[in-house]
Design an enzyme around this catalytic site. Structure first.
Site, PDB file in Angstrom:
ATOM      1  N   ASP A 149       0.795  -1.224   0.000  1.00 36.18           N
ATOM      2  CA  ASP A 149       0.000   0.000   0.000  1.00 36.18           C
ATOM      3  C   ASP A 149       0.833   1.283   0.000  1.00 36.18           C
ATOM      4  O   ASP A 149       1.829   1.389   0.728  1.00 36.18           O
ATOM      5  CB  ASP A 149      -0.890   0.070   1.244  1.00 36.18           C
ATOM      6  CG  ASP A 149      -1.854  -1.078   1.367  1.00 36.18           C
ATOM      7  OD1 ASP A 149      -1.778  -2.020   0.560  1.00 36.18           O
ATOM      8  OD2 ASP A 149      -2.691  -1.041   2.281  1.00 36.18           O
ATOM      9  N   GLN A 203       4.224   0.625   2.301  1.00 36.64           N
ATOM     10  CA  GLN A 203       4.396  -0.575   3.127  1.00 36.64           C
ATOM     11  C   GLN A 203       5.573  -1.372   2.585  1.00 36.64           C
ATOM     12  O   GLN A 203       5.647  -1.639   1.369  1.00 36.64           O
ATOM     13  CB  GLN A 203       3.134  -1.424   3.051  1.00 36.64           C
ATOM     14  CG  GLN A 203       1.942  -0.835   3.772  1.00 36.64           C
ATOM     15  CD  GLN A 203       2.028  -1.068   5.255  1.00 36.64           C
ATOM     16  OE1 GLN A 203       1.707  -2.141   5.737  1.00 36.64           O
ATOM     17  NE2 GLN A 203       2.473  -0.070   5.967  1.00 36.64           N
ATOM     18  N   TYR A 217       1.443  -0.658  10.051  1.00 35.84           N
ATOM     19  CA  TYR A 217       0.548  -0.877   8.912  1.00 35.84           C
ATOM     20  C   TYR A 217       0.092   0.453   8.318  1.00 35.84           C
ATOM     21  O   TYR A 217       0.528   1.537   8.707  1.00 35.84           O
ATOM     22  CB  TYR A 217      -0.613  -1.769   9.327  1.00 35.84           C
ATOM     23  CG  TYR A 217      -0.253  -3.240   9.232  1.00 35.84           C
ATOM     24  CD1 TYR A 217      -0.833  -4.067   8.282  1.00 35.84           C
ATOM     25  CD2 TYR A 217       0.718  -3.796  10.067  1.00 35.84           C
ATOM     26  CE1 TYR A 217      -0.477  -5.407   8.164  1.00 35.84           C
ATOM     27  CE2 TYR A 217       1.078  -5.124   9.962  1.00 35.84           C
ATOM     28  CZ  TYR A 217       0.485  -5.935   9.014  1.00 35.84           C
ATOM     29  OH  TYR A 217       0.849  -7.248   8.898  1.00 35.84           O
ATOM     30  N   ARG A 262      -8.392  -0.415  10.821  1.00 32.43           N
ATOM     31  CA  ARG A 262      -7.082  -0.031  10.284  1.00 32.43           C
ATOM     32  C   ARG A 262      -7.194   1.042   9.192  1.00 32.43           C
ATOM     33  O   ARG A 262      -8.266   1.413   8.751  1.00 32.43           O
ATOM     34  CB  ARG A 262      -6.352  -1.251   9.728  1.00 32.43           C
ATOM     35  CG  ARG A 262      -7.113  -2.097   8.714  1.00 32.43           C
ATOM     36  CD  ARG A 262      -6.251  -3.305   8.321  1.00 32.43           C
ATOM     37  NE  ARG A 262      -6.953  -4.264   7.477  1.00 32.43           N
ATOM     38  CZ  ARG A 262      -7.597  -5.331   7.932  1.00 32.43           C
ATOM     39  NH1 ARG A 262      -7.656  -5.565   9.232  1.00 32.43           N
ATOM     40  NH2 ARG A 262      -8.198  -6.161   7.093  1.00 32.43           N
ATOM     41  N   GLU A 292     -11.210  -1.386   3.641  1.00 30.46           N
ATOM     42  CA  GLU A 292      -9.835  -0.945   3.839  1.00 30.46           C
ATOM     43  C   GLU A 292      -9.612   0.383   3.123  1.00 30.46           C
ATOM     44  O   GLU A 292     -10.317   0.738   2.170  1.00 30.46           O
ATOM     45  CB  GLU A 292      -8.847  -1.994   3.318  1.00 30.46           C
ATOM     46  CG  GLU A 292      -8.850  -3.281   4.124  1.00 30.46           C
ATOM     47  CD  GLU A 292      -7.663  -4.172   3.821  1.00 30.46           C
ATOM     48  OE1 GLU A 292      -7.096  -4.732   4.775  1.00 30.46           O
ATOM     49  OE2 GLU A 292      -7.310  -4.323   2.638  1.00 30.46           O
TER      50      GLU A 292
END
Length: 507
Positions: A48, A64, A107, A167, A225
């Site tokens: 990501d 990431q 994350y 998240r 997400e």
């Protein structure tokens, strides 16, 4: 296939690992699928985009990163910068999972900049002594492009009214209030977006409730997400990646997809009212987790990047070489006729170098390719009469079709891409063909090719199809068919730094 054992998946980057990673990088850059104008990992796995923002006269993008192999191991953040969204430089690791509430990884998250400071909001994947996951939303700052500091306390602790899946905080400032939009899963296993607010970035974040999306009261799949809210002109745009959306004819055929809604956001009632149906952001094979930059450089559009991949997919050609993942080319988002248009960042024209091929009205005017497909190129097709079209990229010798096929049927008004004839097949359980109906007819294509990526921008950005391809040495020809077409192909110059910068000088 490069393998990483379970112990190594939990490995955090240390200064003593630099020589090892430099050696890995040296091997990676020899790959025939290494990009020249797309952001790619120094080593290991990229997924990501994170913390996309403009600060101190530069664009900052984090991604990431697992440094030690092409797997989703212990997540770090890596930092790259650009002055024009085209030419990017590696800056080194930004966040290491070194603290308690990120003991299982740093994350995804986002950023907002104020003055010389970038505020990074991200999810700390924390597991307790019983390995139970308890996600915390954390904060770090980057000051003057040099000094990283992590906040001592989480911004947001786990909300017990939802599952452990909370998240990807998107932090924004609207008027004098800060908001975080958080992807989550409710106790009925439905995907939702949570909203928090504060008068200060650092403290006193309060839970406001779920974002209600009219017409979608039952949520989105089993998980949401990477939620994102952007103001484009007079419209609000809600962008997110719902997991568990079933395929619907030509739409949502990847395992996980990314979508958008155009409408009106009312934060007083926590309601988003769409002006039209939910639509897929990208109609290709490989696109996920888009994020728009926090920026005031352009007031007529939003700027977006995304992972050139999909969760749970594998990419064996580069996996075997020990690296995986790229970022899509940055895109400008605008709204026309009730639809989100996406175009390559405006300075992408600077990538064009030598003109390799020109055809006008179906007649070849100049040709330096002689049937050979360049590994990296920009292609433009004008189709003024909306005729049928066939383009076959990366075909074999003496094969009329094959390769990566781009086809338009003027009678059905249907655009189709097909990678089933390439040697290296990818994630075929989700199909090898993508197609879409173009009600207005095909007027133009802008095609960005970069060794292992193909991005097709249809009708000046009305649709986009992004796909990974891994052509072999034998797949090096280009075939073209169609009358009255105008086709131009340019060689591109390298614009992305591929240096093995592991730690920044100040770290």
């Amino acid at each position: 296939m490069t393998t990483v054992n379970e112990l190594d998946k939990k490995r955090m980057l240390m200064k003593r690992d630099v020589d090892e990673l430099i050696a890995r990088h040296k091997s990676n850059v020899a790959s025939m699928w290494r990009a020249t104008y797309h952001i790619q990992p120094v080593t290991g796995l990229m997924n990501d985009p994170n913390g996309f923002t403009f600060c101190n006269h530069k664009w900052h993008l984090f991604y990431q990163w697992f440094p030690f192999g092409p797997v989703h191991g212990l997540k770090h953040w890596y930092h790259v910068t650009s002055e024009d969204l085209v030419h990017w430089k590696n800056r080194g690791v930004a966040l290491l999972p070194s603290e308690k509430y990120e003991n299982s990884g740093c994350y995804s998250g986002s950023a907002i900049s104020e003055g010389d400071t970038i505020y990074l909001a991200y999810t700390g994947n924390y597991r307790d002594e019983n390995r139970v996951r308890k996600p915390h939303q954390l904060l770090a700052t980057l000051e003057n492009d040099v000094h990283y500091t992590k906040a001592l306390r989480p911004l947001i602790t786990p909300n017990e009214d939802y599952t452990e899946h909370q998240r990807d905080p998107k932090i924004v400032r609207i008027d004098d209030t800060y908001y975080i939009f958080l992807g989550a899963q409710n106790k009925d296993n439905k995907g939702v977006i949570l909203v928090y607010s504060s008068d200060s970035i650092l403290t006193d974040w309060q839970f406001l409730g779920e974002l209600k999306v009219k017409g979608y009261e039952d949520g989105f799949g089993f998980m949401v997400e990477c939620p994102d809210v952007e103001k484009i002109g007079l419209h609000d745009v809600l962008i997110f990646s719902p997991q568990g959306i079933p395929a619907d004819k030509d739409d949502y055929n990847n395992k996980y997809n990314s979508v958008y809604l155009i409408g009106d956001l009312d934060l007083k009632t926590l309601t988003f009212t769409p002006e039209g149906p939910m639509q897929e952001l990208d109609h290709g094979f490989d696109f996920y987790a888009p994020q728009c930059a926090s920026q005031s450089v352009y007031d007529d559009c939003a700027i977006m990047s995304a992972w050139f991949g999909v969760p749970d997919y594998t990419y064996p050609p580069t996996d075997q070489e020990g690296w995986s993942g790229m970022q899509t080319f940055p895109r400008e988002l605008s709204i026309r006729k009730g639809k989100l248009y996406q175009k390559p960042a405006r300075d992408f024209e600077s990538l064009k170098k030598e003109e390799l091929f020109v055809a006008r009205n179906g007649e070849i005017i100049s040709d330096q390719l002689h049937g050979h497909m360049p590994h990296a190129a920009i292609m433009h097709v004008d189709n003024p009469d909306e005729e049928s079209l066939n383009l076959n990229l990366f075909s074999r010798n003496y094969v009329i079709s094959g390769g990566f096929a781009i086809q338009y049927d003027k009678y059905k008004k249907q655009l189709r891409i097909d990678r089933s004839n390439l040697t290296n097949q990818l994630n075929t359980e989700y199909g090898t063909v993508r197609q879409l109906k173009i009600d207005s007819g095909l007027k133009s294509l802008d095609i960005l090719v970069d060794h292992s990526t193909v991005e097709i921008f249809v009708n000046d950005g009305e649709y986009v199809l992004s796909s990974r391809v891994f052509p072999t040495d034998d797949e090096h020809m280009i075939r073209m068919g169609g009358k009255n077409l105008n086709l131009m192909i340019w060689q591109t110059e390298p614009s992305v730094d591929d240096e093995a910068i592991i730690f920044a000088e100040n770290q």
